[in-house]
Design a protein around this motif. Sequence first.
Motif, PDB file in Angstrom:
ATOM      1  N   ASP A  82       0.841  -1.199   0.000  1.00 21.41           N
ATOM      2  CA  ASP A  82       0.000   0.000   0.000  1.00 21.41           C
ATOM      3  C   ASP A  82       0.878   1.252   0.000  1.00 21.41           C
ATOM      4  O   ASP A  82       0.514   2.282  -0.558  1.00 21.41           O
ATOM      5  CB  ASP A  82      -1.006   0.003   1.164  1.00 21.41           C
ATOM      6  CG  ASP A  82      -0.337   0.005   2.513  1.00 21.41           C
ATOM      7  OD1 ASP A  82       0.813  -0.452   2.605  1.00 21.41           O
ATOM      8  OD2 ASP A  82      -0.963   0.460   3.487  1.00 21.41           O
ATOM      9  N   GLU A  83       2.053   1.124   0.599  1.00 25.57           N
ATOM     10  CA  GLU A  83       3.011   2.228   0.595  1.00 25.57           C
ATOM     11  C   GLU A  83       3.551   2.441  -0.825  1.00 25.57           C
ATOM     12  O   GLU A  83       3.716   3.580  -1.274  1.00 25.57           O
ATOM     13  CB  GLU A  83       4.156   1.849   1.534  1.00 25.57           C
ATOM     14  CG  GLU A  83       4.825   3.003   2.211  1.00 25.57           C
ATOM     15  CD  GLU A  83       5.927   2.503   3.130  1.00 25.57           C
ATOM     16  OE1 GLU A  83       5.864   1.331   3.582  1.00 25.57           O
ATOM     17  OE2 GLU A  83       6.869   3.268   3.359  1.00 25.57           O
ATOM     18  N   LEU A  85       1.999   1.697  -3.622  1.00 29.33           N
ATOM     19  CA  LEU A  85       0.909   2.278  -4.420  1.00 29.33           C
ATOM     20  C   LEU A  85       0.782   3.775  -4.150  1.00 29.33           C
ATOM     21  O   LEU A  85       0.593   4.574  -5.076  1.00 29.33           O
ATOM     22  CB  LEU A  85      -0.404   1.561  -4.091  1.00 29.33           C
ATOM     23  CG  LEU A  85      -1.650   2.111  -4.788  1.00 29.33           C
ATOM     24  CD1 LEU A  85      -1.519   2.033  -6.298  1.00 29.33           C
ATOM     25  CD2 LEU A  85      -2.894   1.348  -4.330  1.00 29.33           C
ATOM     26  N   HIS A  86       0.901   4.150  -2.892  1.00 35.15           N
ATOM     27  CA  HIS A  86       0.820   5.563  -2.539  1.00 35.15           C
ATOM     28  C   HIS A  86       1.950   6.343  -3.200  1.00 35.15           C
ATOM     29  O   HIS A  86       1.733   7.428  -3.752  1.00 35.15           O
ATOM     30  CB  HIS A  86       0.865   5.707  -1.017  1.00 35.15           C
ATOM     31  CG  HIS A  86       0.480   7.067  -0.547  1.00 35.15           C
ATOM     32  ND1 HIS A  86       1.412   8.027  -0.222  1.00 35.15           N
ATOM     33  CD2 HIS A  86      -0.718   7.634  -0.367  1.00 35.15           C
ATOM     34  CE1 HIS A  86       0.788   9.127   0.144  1.00 35.15           C
ATOM     35  NE2 HIS A  86      -0.507   8.922   0.068  1.00 35.15           N
TER      36      HIS A  86
ATOM     37  N   VAL B  69      -6.326   6.883  -1.835  1.00 32.98           N
ATOM     38  CA  VAL B  69      -5.488   6.059  -0.955  1.00 32.98           C
ATOM     39  C   VAL B  69      -4.695   6.952  -0.012  1.00 32.98           C
ATOM     40  O   VAL B  69      -4.272   8.042  -0.381  1.00 32.98           O
ATOM     41  CB  VAL B  69      -4.510   5.151  -1.733  1.00 32.98           C
ATOM     42  CG1 VAL B  69      -5.270   4.058  -2.451  1.00 32.98           C
ATOM     43  CG2 VAL B  69      -3.660   5.945  -2.720  1.00 32.98           C
ATOM     44  N   LEU B  70      -4.519   6.464   1.195  1.00 35.96           N
ATOM     45  CA  LEU B  70      -3.722   7.191   2.190  1.00 35.96           C
ATOM     46  C   LEU B  70      -2.317   6.613   2.219  1.00 35.96           C
ATOM     47  O   LEU B  70      -2.096   5.471   1.835  1.00 35.96           O
ATOM     48  CB  LEU B  70      -4.329   7.009   3.571  1.00 35.96           C
ATOM     49  CG  LEU B  70      -5.493   7.912   3.963  1.00 35.96           C
ATOM     50  CD1 LEU B  70      -5.673   7.849   5.459  1.00 35.96           C
ATOM     51  CD2 LEU B  70      -5.238   9.353   3.544  1.00 35.96           C
ATOM     52  N   HIS B  72       1.074   5.150   4.073  1.00 38.37           N
ATOM     53  CA  HIS B  72       1.279   4.154   5.104  1.00 38.37           C
ATOM     54  C   HIS B  72       1.354   4.837   6.467  1.00 38.37           C
ATOM     55  O   HIS B  72       2.034   5.835   6.615  1.00 38.37           O
ATOM     56  CB  HIS B  72       2.598   3.460   4.817  1.00 38.37           C
ATOM     57  CG  HIS B  72       2.794   2.213   5.593  1.00 38.37           C
ATOM     58  ND1 HIS B  72       2.038   1.087   5.381  1.00 38.37           N
ATOM     59  CD2 HIS B  72       3.661   1.920   6.588  1.00 38.37           C
ATOM     60  CE1 HIS B  72       2.447   0.145   6.213  1.00 38.37           C
ATOM     61  NE2 HIS B  72       3.420   0.616   6.947  1.00 38.37           N
ATOM     62  N   ASP B  82      -5.210  -2.848   1.645  1.00 35.04           N
ATOM     63  CA  ASP B  82      -4.896  -3.420   0.328  1.00 35.04           C
ATOM     64  C   ASP B  82      -5.920  -4.499  -0.028  1.00 35.04           C
ATOM     65  O   ASP B  82      -6.244  -4.701  -1.192  1.00 35.04           O
ATOM     66  CB  ASP B  82      -3.453  -3.942   0.245  1.00 35.04           C
ATOM     67  CG  ASP B  82      -3.169  -5.054   1.217  1.00 35.04           C
ATOM     68  OD1 ASP B  82      -3.866  -5.116   2.255  1.00 35.04           O
ATOM     69  OD2 ASP B  82      -2.255  -5.853   0.971  1.00 35.04           O
ATOM     70  N   THR B 103      -4.352  10.398  -4.660  1.00 34.23           N
ATOM     71  CA  THR B 103      -4.046  10.892  -3.325  1.00 34.23           C
ATOM     72  C   THR B 103      -4.641  12.285  -3.194  1.00 34.23           C
ATOM     73  O   THR B 103      -4.807  12.998  -4.183  1.00 34.23           O
ATOM     74  CB  THR B 103      -2.529  10.981  -3.088  1.00 34.23           C
ATOM     75  OG1 THR B 103      -1.978  11.923  -4.012  1.00 34.23           O
ATOM     76  CG2 THR B 103      -1.856   9.632  -3.296  1.00 34.23           C
TER      77      THR B 103
END
Lengths: 347, 347
Positions: A82-83, A85-86, B69-70, B72, B82, B103
């Motif tokens: 997820d990091e 993707l961010h 999305v945020l 991490h 995820d 974002t």
Amino acid sequence: MSGAPTLHQVARHAGVSRQTVSNALNAPERLHPDTLRHVKAAIDELGYRPDTRARGLRTRSSGLVGYCVLGHQAGSVNTFMDEFLHGLCNAVERTGRHVLVFTAPPGRPGLEVYDDLLARRTVDSFVLSHTHPGDVRHDWLADRGVPFVSFGRTTRTPASAGDQPGPWVDVDGAAGTAEAVAHLVARGHRRVGFLGPPEGSPVGDERLAGWRRACRQHDLPNSESLVLRCHDEQGNTPLGLPRLFELAEPPTALVAANDALALACYTELAALDLRPGRDVAVTGFDDTPSARTAAPGLSSLRQPVERLADRAITLLDDAAARGPHAEHPGELFTPELVVRDSTAPAA
Amino acid sequence: MSGAPTLHQVARHAGVSRQTVSNALNAPERLHPDTLRHVKAAIDELGYRPDTRARGLRTRSSGLVGYCVLGHQAGSVNTFMDEFLHGLCNAVERTGRHVLVFTAPPGRPGLEVYDDLLARRTVDSFVLSHTHPGDVRHDWLADRGVPFVSFGRTTRTPASAGDQPGPWVDVDGAAGTAEAVAHLVARGHRRVGFLGPPEGSPVGDERLAGWRRACRQHDLPNSESLVLRCHDEQGNTPLGLPRLFELAEPPTALVAANDALALACYTELAALDLRPGRDVAVTGFDDTPSARTAAPGLSSLRQPVERLADRAITLLDDAAARGPHAEHPGELFTPELVVRDSTAPAA
């Protein structure tokens, strides 16, 4: 949002032709500075923004980068995805584009999804992650001249790294475990073991190679007797730690190839009446949330995921600009050891 | 993919007009069955697929669902996000659309990003997650008649739940902790404590309410003396467990409002010479990867994230079909207790 202003409305508002508005947006050098200023004021007043789809039809681009997400895998290292993707979103948005995420079955059947996204011009390019040896996507995309970048390598053999189609970014696993060994040596350890997944895991083999290199570099004695390769990646079966601690000279520290193995080793150390962090130092890899919540906190190698994502987009756009037949660079990033209580100085 | 066939090529290949091909795709009932069969064969032979952007201009829709999305957050419960995203993709793709991720800064400044995505018609609708009290997005989108669905509520007060604009899905935190209490009672526990974040956390307050309800239901004595609210959400400061274990009748089991608190409590139990899972049973919430890797494995409440995502898309499309002024339903999902060694039967 049917109330969003149109190009036609801007033209009427400014008292110019649609072509003049279009020029203000796409070819400002064709307009007299006064006209340009006048049209831009109208654009601002009405809050007009070009429709991305109309622009897409004109430029034959969608402005979208495709990224395939995988389902959650219990206990896997995907917790940092997820990091990633961010980081991707941030990097792509900086260029005025967006990321489209999609799912696809693994292997050859998944190519149908990639094909469909391209045929419909839903996306212009791809970021591939969860790259693995024999990954079919790289050749398939390269053959079609589709710009893409890969997080991860299809091979870990340095000699054949140049054979991978397309640019890539990856984490240098060997540099990571070597850094863990150096840290433990600095804390006074001389007998540093290695816990890894079964032979044949490309990631595990690379991390073992880094540990080996560092053991040689620091002249650690008999290190090869301190290698333990487990039955599965996640340490769900016993690791067999007793074998190491029955040695005449047992290890005082253990470098694990991932956090799951490191934490499984906490449990087996306790069964041997050894306290992780006090009697035996332990390091993990990936700096998962579990490393932070473990007791004691697990020292672990953190992958610079946001930087990786950022660089991936730069390489993707370079590759798109240079065309499908250019040579494509790969870039390795060194992970950073996050030190916690599991690597207290040697007793 | 400049080689992708066009509508024009299909028409030429089939020896019909472009309008006939368009009818075959969009209004097949207008064509004679033989013509339809003939055109469809040409479509299949050339592998033609309608350009999503061209269709988008015609239907004024992008076919994309926006999802923010945020980044991490260290040690947060975002580890299942995820999984939620994967569920969203699956549900959206089943309808022939895709998910665009983006974002945005938190709060009011983030609305500019939503505004821009709508003005450019990059997306048609939104899925909101990381919903919080006072979230500005719900009203803003509802005012503009933009279809959206929310994972999470802007309020946890049952009386005002109907005031939240738009449909929503959420996890019933109270049902979760009540289930944990029932499980512990079934294992013979009668003194079941509660560990939660500081008062005022909507999620924490709801989970406490469920524990309270279950304690009453099972006639557990003096349960209110066994409530411990910590200084921070993640248990980075001492929880103050000694206070509970200095009581004449200390708890034999603890229900924690999240996995991080449950695992912080493992550490404090060890300092009190109490073994989690043997001397004191412990349950967590969220079933994070840390729950699986902890020793002993932590019994924890699992949020049915994929089902939530699936239902969210159904509610989103229902809401879009019924228009912005219809009443919108909310749906609560009951989490499922995953039982591990931390809740061994009472000694």
